[in-house]
Design a protein around this motif. Structure first.
Motif, short mmCIF file in Angstrom:
data_model
loop_
_atom_site.label_atom_id
_atom_site.label_comp_id
_atom_site.label_asym_id
_atom_site.label_seq_id
_atom_site.Cartn_x
_atom_site.Cartn_y
_atom_site.Cartn_z
N GLU A 171 0.74 -1.25 0.03
CA GLU A 171 -0.14 -0.19 -0.07
C GLU A 171 0.96 1.09 -0.04
OE1 GLU A 171 -3.68 2.13 2.79
OE2 GLU A 171 -3.38 -0.18 2.44
N VAL A 172 0.71 2.13 -0.97
CA VAL A 172 1.32 3.39 -1.03
C VAL A 172 1.08 4.46 -0.03
CG1 VAL A 172 2.27 5.00 -2.73
CG2 VAL A 172 2.26 2.41 -3.52
N LYS A 173 -0.49 4.60 -0.40
CA LYS A 173 -1.26 5.58 0.27
C LYS A 173 -2.62 5.15 0.08
CE LYS A 173 -0.80 9.08 -3.27
NZ LYS A 173 -0.74 10.52 -3.77
N THR A 174 -3.68 5.95 0.67
CA THR A 174 -4.96 5.33 0.54
C THR A 174 -5.37 5.28 -0.74
OG1 THR A 174 -5.47 6.72 2.69
CG2 THR A 174 -7.38 6.28 1.25
N ASP A 175 -6.06 4.66 -1.17
CA ASP A 175 -6.59 4.17 -2.47
C ASP A 175 -5.45 3.65 -3.71
OD1 ASP A 175 -9.17 4.27 -1.86
OD2 ASP A 175 -9.39 6.35 -2.42
N VAL A 176 -4.13 3.89 -3.28
CA VAL A 176 -3.25 3.67 -4.10
C VAL A 176 -2.32 2.26 -3.69
CG1 VAL A 176 -1.05 4.35 -5.32
CG2 VAL A 176 -2.99 6.23 -4.85
N ILE A 177 -2.23 1.35 -4.51
CA ILE A 177 -1.57 0.25 -4.10
C ILE A 177 -0.52 -0.35 -5.54
CG2 ILE A 177 -1.79 -2.23 -3.53
CD1 ILE A 177 -4.71 -1.47 -2.45
N LYS A 178 0.54 -0.71 -4.81
CA LYS A 178 1.44 -1.23 -5.96
C LYS A 178 1.62 -2.74 -5.71
CE LYS A 178 5.07 1.25 -6.65
NZ LYS A 178 6.33 2.06 -6.74
N TYR A 179 1.35 -3.47 -6.86
CA TYR A 179 1.79 -4.85 -6.84
C TYR A 179 2.85 -5.30 -7.78
CZ TYR A 179 -3.32 -4.89 -5.46
OH TYR A 179 -4.44 -4.58 -4.63
N THR A 180 3.58 -6.14 -7.27
CA THR A 180 4.68 -6.76 -8.08
C THR A 180 4.79 -8.38 -8.24
OG1 THR A 180 6.10 -5.10 -6.67
CG2 THR A 180 7.59 -6.87 -7.76
N TRP A 181 5.36 -8.76 -9.33
CA TRP A 181 5.57 -9.94 -9.59
C TRP A 181 6.94 -10.24 -10.13
CZ3 TRP A 181 1.38 -7.09 -10.60
CH2 TRP A 181 -0.11 -7.46 -10.20
N GLU A 182 7.66 -11.13 -9.45
CA GLU A 182 9.03 -11.12 -9.83
C GLU A 182 9.60 -12.63 -10.18
OE1 GLU A 182 10.46 -9.73 -6.05
OE2 GLU A 182 11.32 -7.79 -6.92
N GLU A 183 10.23 -12.81 -10.90
CA GLU A 183 10.75 -14.14 -11.54
C GLU A 183 12.29 -13.98 -11.94
OE1 GLU A 183 9.56 -17.07 -14.88
OE2 GLU A 183 7.74 -16.29 -13.78
N GLN A 184 13.02 -14.66 -11.02
CA GLN A 184 14.49 -14.57 -11.44
C GLN A 184 14.78 -13.01 -11.57
OE1 GLN A 184 14.99 -17.00 -14.84
NE2 GLN A 184 14.97 -18.85 -13.42
#
Length: 190
Positions: free
Chosen positions: A80-93
């Motif tokens: 969660e970055v701030k209210t209503d703002v969310i960061k999602y990450t997918w990592e592979e190698q």
């Protein structure tokens, strides 16, 4: 003649014990009524192998919902970055895809380590790129083997960063705002 009393008394005691144990819940494990009770938290989600690809990155569009993206990539690592703002990450190698949502809609996407490389880039080609050119005009100078690194809304305009990369990691990068070149840079060997 046969008497039923001794046989009945031998069976009655074990049956009563089974009945009492089943009523009190002893001797068997019952699943908790609430799925959060009596369970340990699930381990943090890891990206499924093979989903962090440039093809999947290109499927993600601005204004998609997180659920739409989850349908392509699976569950992402949430921050969660701030209210209503969310960061999602997918990592592979050494590859990753990152999206940022605002009120559950994708407002930006970036990737690292994905996409094509090109065979030749020159300083002369770089010099031909000018402010105001469209992506099609830049492609006519540098060729079709570019990769998008970032796509995001910025002050109600769409910002796009694209790069032409050589196998030795030297590159030409072009930044566009609403489809027009606003800046460029390179790391070419002279």
């Amino acid at each position: 003649m046969f008497s039923g009393k001794p046989v009945l008394s031998k069976l009655l005691l074990p049956l009563l014990m089974i009945l009492i144990l089943s009523i009190t819940g002893c001797g068997s494990k019952k699943a908790p009524e609430n799925s959060n009770e009596g369970t340990t938290p699930a381990p943090s989600q890891t990206t499924k192998p093979g989903v962090v690809t440039y093809e999947n990155y290109l499927k993600i569009t601005l204004d998609m919902t997180y659920d739409d993206v989850k349908g392509i990539l699976g569950e992402g690592k949430k921050k969660e970055v701030k209210t209503d703002v969310i960061k999602y990450t997918w990592e592979e190698q050494d590859k990753n895809i990152v999206i940022q949502t605002n009120k559950s809609k994708v407002e930006s996407k970036t990737q690292d380590g994905l996409g094509k490389t090109t065979s030749t880039l020159t300083v002369e080609q770089f010099d031909k790129i000018t402010t105001g050119m469209t992506i099609d005009q830049v492609v006519s100078v540098l060729g079709p083997d570019y990769r998008e690194e970032t796509l995001k809304y910025s002050d109600n305009l769409i910002r796009r960063d694209v790069v032409w990369m050589l196998p030795d990691s030297t590159y030409i990068k072009v930044n566009l705002l609403d489809g027009k070149v606003i800046s460029k840079n390179n790391k070419l060997k002279k």
